[in-house]
Design a protein around this motif. Sequence first.
Motif, PDB file in Angstrom:
ATOM      1  N   HIS A 111       0.048  15.633  -8.317  1.00  0.00           N
ATOM      2  CA  HIS A 111       0.740  14.552  -9.032  1.00  0.00           C
ATOM      3  C   HIS A 111       1.575  13.703  -8.080  1.00  0.00           C
ATOM      4  O   HIS A 111       1.565  12.468  -8.168  1.00  0.00           O
ATOM      5  N   ILE A 112       2.279  14.352  -7.166  1.00  0.00           N
ATOM      6  CA  ILE A 112       3.116  13.597  -6.238  1.00  0.00           C
ATOM      7  C   ILE A 112       2.267  12.774  -5.279  1.00  0.00           C
ATOM      8  O   ILE A 112       2.580  11.621  -4.974  1.00  0.00           O
ATOM      9  N   LEU A 113       1.140  13.322  -4.830  1.00  0.00           N
ATOM     10  CA  LEU A 113       0.214  12.543  -4.007  1.00  0.00           C
ATOM     11  C   LEU A 113      -0.321  11.342  -4.775  1.00  0.00           C
ATOM     12  O   LEU A 113      -0.427  10.235  -4.234  1.00  0.00           O
ATOM     13  N   ASN A 114      -0.670  11.541  -6.051  1.00  0.00           N
ATOM     14  CA  ASN A 114      -1.166  10.432  -6.876  1.00  0.00           C
ATOM     15  C   ASN A 114      -0.130   9.320  -6.976  1.00  0.00           C
ATOM     16  O   ASN A 114      -0.444   8.132  -6.834  1.00  0.00           O
ATOM     17  N   LEU A 115       1.119   9.703  -7.220  1.00  0.00           N
ATOM     18  CA  LEU A 115       2.178   8.705  -7.367  1.00  0.00           C
ATOM     19  C   LEU A 115       2.459   7.989  -6.054  1.00  0.00           C
ATOM     20  O   LEU A 115       2.629   6.759  -6.024  1.00  0.00           O
ATOM     21  N   MET A 116       2.489   8.731  -4.955  1.00  0.00           N
ATOM     22  CA  MET A 116       2.798   8.135  -3.658  1.00  0.00           C
ATOM     23  C   MET A 116       1.662   7.274  -3.129  1.00  0.00           C
ATOM     24  O   MET A 116       1.889   6.330  -2.368  1.00  0.00           O
ATOM     25  N   CYS A 117       0.431   7.611  -3.506  1.00  0.00           N
ATOM     26  CA  CYS A 117      -0.731   6.903  -2.948  1.00  0.00           C
ATOM     27  C   CYS A 117      -1.326   5.859  -3.889  1.00  0.00           C
ATOM     28  O   CYS A 117      -1.889   4.867  -3.435  1.00  0.00           O
ATOM     29  N   GLN A 118      -1.230   6.090  -5.204  1.00  0.00           N
ATOM     30  CA  GLN A 118      -1.871   5.174  -6.158  1.00  0.00           C
ATOM     31  C   GLN A 118      -0.924   4.630  -7.216  1.00  0.00           C
ATOM     32  O   GLN A 118      -1.339   3.852  -8.072  1.00  0.00           O
ATOM     33  N   PHE A 119       0.339   5.064  -7.192  1.00  0.00           N
ATOM     34  CA  PHE A 119       1.344   4.614  -8.162  1.00  0.00           C
ATOM     35  C   PHE A 119       0.964   4.977  -9.591  1.00  0.00           C
ATOM     36  O   PHE A 119       1.348   4.286 -10.540  1.00  0.00           O
ATOM     37  N   ILE A 135       0.868  -1.181   0.000  1.00  0.00           N
ATOM     38  CA  ILE A 135       0.000   0.000   0.000  1.00  0.00           C
ATOM     39  C   ILE A 135       0.903   1.229   0.000  1.00  0.00           C
ATOM     40  O   ILE A 135       1.498   1.570   1.008  1.00  0.00           O
ATOM     41  N   GLY A 136       1.002   1.917  -1.104  1.00  0.00           N
ATOM     42  CA  GLY A 136       1.872   3.081  -1.116  1.00  0.00           C
ATOM     43  C   GLY A 136       3.319   2.684  -0.890  1.00  0.00           C
ATOM     44  O   GLY A 136       3.706   1.522  -1.043  1.00  0.00           O
ATOM     45  N   MET A 137       4.137   3.644  -0.509  1.00  0.00           N
ATOM     46  CA  MET A 137       5.561   3.401  -0.312  1.00  0.00           C
ATOM     47  C   MET A 137       5.832   2.865   1.087  1.00  0.00           C
ATOM     48  O   MET A 137       5.449   3.488   2.082  1.00  0.00           O
ATOM     49  N   ALA A 153      -5.995  -7.512   3.772  1.00  0.00           N
ATOM     50  CA  ALA A 153      -7.148  -7.100   2.961  1.00  0.00           C
ATOM     51  C   ALA A 153      -8.300  -6.587   3.807  1.00  0.00           C
ATOM     52  O   ALA A 153      -9.178  -5.873   3.306  1.00  0.00           O
ATOM     53  N   THR A 154      -8.315  -6.931   5.089  1.00  0.00           N
ATOM     54  CA  THR A 154      -9.397  -6.500   5.974  1.00  0.00           C
ATOM     55  C   THR A 154      -9.168  -5.119   6.584  1.00  0.00           C
ATOM     56  O   THR A 154     -10.058  -4.568   7.230  1.00  0.00           O
ATOM     57  N   ASP A 155      -7.986  -4.539   6.381  1.00  0.00           N
ATOM     58  CA  ASP A 155      -7.665  -3.260   7.017  1.00  0.00           C
ATOM     59  C   ASP A 155      -8.164  -2.092   6.176  1.00  0.00           C
ATOM     60  O   ASP A 155      -8.201  -2.153   4.943  1.00  0.00           O
ATOM     61  N   SER A 156      -8.511  -0.995   6.838  1.00  0.00           N
ATOM     62  CA  SER A 156      -9.062   0.176   6.160  1.00  0.00           C
ATOM     63  C   SER A 156      -8.059   0.806   5.198  1.00  0.00           C
ATOM     64  O   SER A 156      -8.451   1.418   4.193  1.00  0.00           O
ATOM     65  N   LEU A 157      -6.770   0.657   5.456  1.00  0.00           N
ATOM     66  CA  LEU A 157      -5.759   1.230   4.575  1.00  0.00           C
ATOM     67  C   LEU A 157      -5.775   0.526   3.216  1.00  0.00           C
ATOM     68  O   LEU A 157      -5.644   1.172   2.170  1.00  0.00           O
ATOM     69  N   TYR A 158      -5.939  -0.791   3.226  1.00  0.00           N
ATOM     70  CA  TYR A 158      -6.033  -1.543   1.976  1.00  0.00           C
ATOM     71  C   TYR A 158      -7.292  -1.151   1.213  1.00  0.00           C
ATOM     72  O   TYR A 158      -7.265  -0.933  -0.004  1.00  0.00           O
ATOM     73  N   LYS A 159      -8.395  -1.032   1.925  1.00  0.00           N
ATOM     74  CA  LYS A 159      -9.655  -0.663   1.269  1.00  0.00           C
ATOM     75  C   LYS A 159      -9.552   0.723   0.655  1.00  0.00           C
ATOM     76  O   LYS A 159     -10.051   0.970  -0.451  1.00  0.00           O
ATOM     77  N   ALA A 160      -8.897   1.662   1.360  1.00  0.00           N
ATOM     78  CA  ALA A 160      -8.728   3.018   0.824  1.00  0.00           C
ATOM     79  C   ALA A 160      -7.872   2.986  -0.436  1.00  0.00           C
ATOM     80  O   ALA A 160      -8.142   3.703  -1.413  1.00  0.00           O
ATOM     81  N   PHE A 161      -6.823   2.157  -0.440  1.00  0.00           N
ATOM     82  CA  PHE A 161      -5.967   2.025  -1.617  1.00  0.00           C
ATOM     83  C   PHE A 161      -6.758   1.474  -2.795  1.00  0.00           C
ATOM     84  O   PHE A 161      -6.663   1.984  -3.916  1.00  0.00           O
ATOM     85  N   GLN A 162      -7.554   0.453  -2.545  1.00  0.00           N
ATOM     86  CA  GLN A 162      -8.362  -0.152  -3.601  1.00  0.00           C
ATOM     87  C   GLN A 162      -9.391   0.817  -4.157  1.00  0.00           C
ATOM     88  O   GLN A 162      -9.685   0.807  -5.359  1.00  0.00           O
ATOM     89  N   ASP A 163      -9.917   1.671  -3.306  1.00  0.00           N
ATOM     90  CA  ASP A 163     -10.969   2.621  -3.720  1.00  0.00           C
ATOM     91  C   ASP A 163     -10.408   3.942  -4.237  1.00  0.00           C
ATOM     92  O   ASP A 163     -11.159   4.856  -4.565  1.00  0.00           O
ATOM     93  N   GLY A 164      -9.076   4.064  -4.277  1.00  0.00           N
ATOM     94  CA  GLY A 164      -8.468   5.300  -4.748  1.00  0.00           C
ATOM     95  C   GLY A 164      -8.597   6.448  -3.771  1.00  0.00           C
ATOM     96  O   GLY A 164      -8.536   7.622  -4.163  1.00  0.00           O
TER      97      GLY A 164
END
Length: 454
Positions: free
Chosen positions: A374-382, A286-288, A294-305
């Motif tokens: 742009h930097i947030l997009n790259l760091m958070c969503q690759f 998830i990010g850098m 998969a049950t953690d909120s951080l994973y769900k946030a990554f999946q949902d953008g």
Amino acid sequence: MKNSLIQKYNVAGPRYTSYPTVPYWDETDFSYKIWTETLKKSFVESNNVEGISLYIHLPFCESLCTFCGCNKRITKNHSLENPYIGAVLKEWSIYCKIIGEKPVIKEIHLGGGTPTFFSPKNLEDLINGIFKSATKAANYEFSFEGHPNNTSYEHLQKLYDLGFRRVSFGVQDYSAKVQKAIHREQPFHNVAKVTFWAREIGYTSIGHDIIFGLPFQEVNDVIDTIEKTKSLQPDRLAFYSYAHVPWIKGNGQRGFKDEDIPKDDQKRLLYETGKQLLFENGYYEIGMDHFALATDSLYKAFQDGELHRNFMGYSSSKTQLMIGLGVSSISDSWYSFAQNVKNLEDYYQILEWDKLPVYRGHLLTDEDLIIRKHILNLMCQFETSWSDATTYFNEIPEIILQLKEMENDGLLIFGEKSLTVTDAGKPHVRNICMAFDLRLVRKAPETTLFSMTI
């Protein structure tokens, strides 16, 4: 091939918890007046929509960990707790007067230092004091950092009762040799105990922080640490690269020799070994440097953008306004940054004058705001895109040319008006962000400012 890429791209670079990065803040255009104006603007735009975030810095530690770069005050004098909490609450009251309305708080994070240096009662007084003039958002998320050696059951229960559901424990590494070198000796039993307590009480997200690249650390140490971590099943993990920057952190990082620290290919092997073990045990990247079940909120946030990154690190939700309370804390109104004084005595003195203890900051330009996205997009969503006028800027063609070599090395893929980081490129995402960092591109640092990217 992989080894040659490590040598090729292992350069000094920012970690991008903000853009512009702190060394590139333009303090000449910043003022106390600008900070309060952008603060009020952001509050009006965001408070009733998403609420605000609070970061509260609790700086005291009983002993010095020599890997740490945080602002801290080493002491065993617990009589310092009450005056500090009183000062933080006074700072909060000044913010509330400036804002003029009752804030809705979506996020609180207690960082340090060692938040669990403070007694459960004093932490309760702190949180209750905050909410004398604020309300909780419907979907609030409160978190804190706990030291496994001094976090008590009472700490965990009291903070849970106050609404905290996330806790992260600093593990670093389980090797006795490594722990001695970094002056952070804590047995596995202590980590297991607080992890089980937190789960028993009802915390929904338990995190462990692990570091690779520490002095004397070997592959078997990382394997042992990950295996022990697997047995405790934390919901999320930060698997950080040790940032050796003794020129910034002073004597705190001189407790071992430079040659004792793994470098380049050796350091990357530690990361690749740990990452593969995490994958095998059900963790997702998830990010850098972050992993989650998969049950953690951080994973769900990554999946949902919806993953967000700020001065507190990665978060599963975004707020436009983040206020930092306490010595050295950094605040973010989205339009400007402001940092508090770093010296404890100065912090107390300025509050006595009924002023915010802000001593420097940066007013973001229109260009800064675009680059930041742009930097947030790259760091958070690759990935990132410049397909419309709000995300395009004139230097895009130059950035594409600059990144062509990384594309040839298989680290990223260009779309018609987009960029996606490949799996091979994820360890190099800081390097990719550096191409977008126009302030860094236009003025390379004359001295060493940042840790190595690998």
